[in-house]
Design a protein around this motif. Sequence first.
Motif, mmCIF file in Angstrom:
data_model
loop_
_atom_site.group_PDB
_atom_site.id
_atom_site.type_symbol
_atom_site.label_atom_id
_atom_site.label_comp_id
_atom_site.label_asym_id
_atom_site.label_seq_id
_atom_site.Cartn_x
_atom_site.Cartn_y
_atom_site.Cartn_z
ATOM 1 N N ASP A 127 0.815 -1.215 0.000
ATOM 2 C CA ASP A 127 0.000 0.000 0.000
ATOM 3 C C ASP A 127 0.848 1.265 0.000
ATOM 4 O OD1 ASP A 127 -2.504 -1.492 0.298
ATOM 5 O OD2 ASP A 127 -1.727 -1.958 2.297
ATOM 6 N N ALA A 128 2.124 1.119 0.309
ATOM 7 C CA ALA A 128 3.033 2.264 0.357
ATOM 8 C C ALA A 128 4.460 1.748 0.285
ATOM 9 C CB ALA A 128 2.826 3.079 1.633
ATOM 10 N N VAL A 129 5.384 2.641 -0.053
ATOM 11 C CA VAL A 129 6.802 2.284 -0.150
ATOM 12 C C VAL A 129 7.622 3.292 0.644
ATOM 13 C CG1 VAL A 129 8.808 2.216 -1.700
ATOM 14 C CG2 VAL A 129 6.678 1.077 -2.370
ATOM 15 N N ASP A 152 -1.013 7.190 -6.824
ATOM 16 C CA ASP A 152 -1.354 8.120 -5.755
ATOM 17 C C ASP A 152 -1.012 7.529 -4.392
ATOM 18 O OD1 ASP A 152 -3.294 6.171 -5.500
ATOM 19 O OD2 ASP A 152 -4.960 7.574 -5.246
ATOM 20 N N LYS A 153 -0.369 6.339 -4.401
ATOM 21 C CA LYS A 153 0.025 5.700 -3.145
ATOM 22 C C LYS A 153 1.291 6.365 -2.593
ATOM 23 C CE LYS A 153 -2.063 1.186 -4.079
ATOM 24 N NZ LYS A 153 -1.832 -0.277 -4.193
ATOM 25 N N PRO A 154 1.451 6.385 -1.277
ATOM 26 C CA PRO A 154 2.583 7.092 -0.676
ATOM 27 C C PRO A 154 3.931 6.450 -0.993
ATOM 28 C CG PRO A 154 0.829 6.736 0.934
ATOM 29 C CD PRO A 154 0.496 5.892 -0.253
ATOM 30 N N ALA A 182 4.053 6.860 5.754
ATOM 31 C CA ALA A 182 3.647 6.035 4.622
ATOM 32 C C ALA A 182 2.359 5.272 4.916
ATOM 33 C CB ALA A 182 4.762 5.052 4.257
ATOM 34 N N ALA A 183 2.184 4.846 6.155
ATOM 35 C CA ALA A 183 1.012 4.066 6.540
ATOM 36 C C ALA A 183 -0.216 4.924 6.800
ATOM 37 C CB ALA A 183 1.332 3.245 7.796
ATOM 38 N N SER A 184 -0.041 6.235 6.844
ATOM 39 C CA SER A 184 -1.163 7.124 7.144
ATOM 40 C C SER A 184 -2.102 7.256 5.943
ATOM 41 C CB SER A 184 -0.641 8.503 7.527
ATOM 42 O OG SER A 184 -1.695 9.443 7.605
ATOM 43 N N PRO A 185 -3.400 7.125 6.140
ATOM 44 C CA PRO A 185 -4.352 7.336 5.035
ATOM 45 C C PRO A 185 -4.256 8.734 4.437
ATOM 46 C CG PRO A 185 -5.430 6.263 6.900
ATOM 47 C CD PRO A 185 -4.079 6.692 7.376
ATOM 48 N N ALA A 186 -3.835 9.716 5.244
ATOM 49 C CA ALA A 186 -3.729 11.095 4.764
ATOM 50 C C ALA A 186 -2.545 11.312 3.831
ATOM 51 C CB ALA A 186 -3.616 12.050 5.951
ATOM 52 N N SER A 232 1.711 10.988 16.060
ATOM 53 C CA SER A 232 0.799 11.639 15.131
ATOM 54 C C SER A 232 1.480 12.018 13.828
ATOM 55 C CB SER A 232 0.193 12.896 15.769
ATOM 56 O OG SER A 232 1.225 13.813 16.105
ATOM 57 N N VAL A 233 0.648 12.125 12.770
ATOM 58 C CA VAL A 233 1.067 12.653 11.477
ATOM 59 C C VAL A 233 0.162 13.834 11.168
ATOM 60 C CG1 VAL A 233 1.296 12.198 9.004
ATOM 61 C CG2 VAL A 233 1.815 10.389 10.661
ATOM 62 N N ARG A 234 0.751 15.008 10.946
ATOM 63 C CA ARG A 234 -0.044 16.214 10.711
ATOM 64 C C ARG A 234 0.402 16.877 9.412
ATOM 65 N NH1 ARG A 234 1.031 16.392 16.354
ATOM 66 N NH2 ARG A 234 -0.873 16.287 17.609
ATOM 67 N N PHE A 235 -0.475 16.893 8.427
ATOM 68 C CA PHE A 235 -0.196 17.563 7.171
ATOM 69 C C PHE A 235 -0.723 18.994 7.233
ATOM 70 C CE2 PHE A 235 0.152 13.146 5.702
ATOM 71 C CZ PHE A 235 1.336 13.231 4.976
ATOM 72 N N LEU A 236 0.048 19.921 6.692
ATOM 73 C CA LEU A 236 -0.318 21.335 6.697
ATOM 74 C C LEU A 236 -0.984 21.767 5.396
ATOM 75 C CD1 LEU A 236 2.989 22.792 8.202
ATOM 76 C CD2 LEU A 236 0.954 22.016 9.436
ATOM 77 N N THR A 237 -0.850 20.949 4.374
ATOM 78 C CA THR A 237 -1.392 21.279 3.053
ATOM 79 C C THR A 237 -2.341 20.171 2.613
ATOM 80 O OG1 THR A 237 0.465 20.189 1.934
ATOM 81 C CG2 THR A 237 0.681 22.546 2.407
ATOM 82 N N PRO A 238 -3.315 20.487 1.769
ATOM 83 C CA PRO A 238 -4.230 19.450 1.286
ATOM 84 C C PRO A 238 -3.539 18.515 0.309
ATOM 85 C CG PRO A 238 -4.677 21.529 0.202
ATOM 86 C CD PRO A 238 -3.672 21.828 1.270
#
Length: 372
Positions: A127-129, A152-154, A182-186, A232-238
Amino acid sequence: MRNTLHAKYLAAAFVFAATALLSGIAFAADETVSAAAPATAPVGLPRVAVLATGGTIAGQADARAANAYNAGAVGAQQLVQAVPGIEKLARLSTEQVASIGSQDMNDKVWFALARRIQTIFDRNEADAVVITHGTDTLEETAFFLDNVLRTDKPVVLVGSMRPSTATSADGPSNLYEAVEVAASPAARGRGVMVVLNDTIQSARAATKTNTTSVQTFATPNGGPVGYVDPASVRFLTPAFQPDNHKYVLPSGEQLPRVEIVYAHANMDGVQIDNAIANKAKGIVLAGVGDGNASKSALAALQRAAKQGIVVVRASRVGSGFVNRNVEVNDDTSGFVVSLDLNPQKARVLTQLLIANGITSPAQVQKAFAATW
């Protein structure tokens, strides 16, 4: 929780350092080793493939100096096993794609990585690399992959500034957080990312800014796209959907020859004339200021452009944009400007464009501006 985990990382680094020194783990540069996911990983977790290429994160101490080490001496599975709690983030598999210091990164390894990652996603193997990589050319590999992968996978690149055998190795913490991102859905739909020192950077913008500091990667013209810690994983941009500006790898194992010429005081055109003589298909100027150079150098670049060589003006400064037709008449000279891309990334994009038959100044300039 964060302090506890970081204490565990430090303890793991001590244990792993001793193990690595005693076992003398080493892999050949072209060796590929794979391992299945740990049996303890819960079935419901995302699947993350860890592809190792070597680098400081896999470094092993050397007695030649107090801070000396040999890059790429430790294998992928050992790196993963040295990180406490990482098996709770994802079902992990490991592969050794290369075992080199990233100063030796080359087209062959780039092509192998790109093809393997695309296969992993096309066959739904993960699901991710996550890619472990030396920091010296990590930004170039990330940018290259961002321009050729169709997914579109991480995909996350991670490294460290201290070797695995250091008493305060940053590799275990960085690898934990790279897998966490990488494991985060976001993380889907964000292109290739770079994760080090609790920070998430984009492939286009990230660059190494310090020779030794663990806080070396930064985004000079903006900022990180997010932050990560063990909780936590926090993204600042969409998130954004991958654009259509993806390039096809040429047949064989090599990209077209593109030289970087570094501008300086009292510069003549010798470097540029040598690049022309050596049959370069493209020349990137690491110019002073906003991508400028001496009159002699600019005249040599004009000669190159007239011969059909792609000429790109970038800057050696480290931040800021190189704009068209400011001090240099790019329209008349047949030059392209790199905008936000530093010389090393401008070189990568120029190589891919030439390989895909995009060579006219107008077409090349449009590609450089594709995301702006």
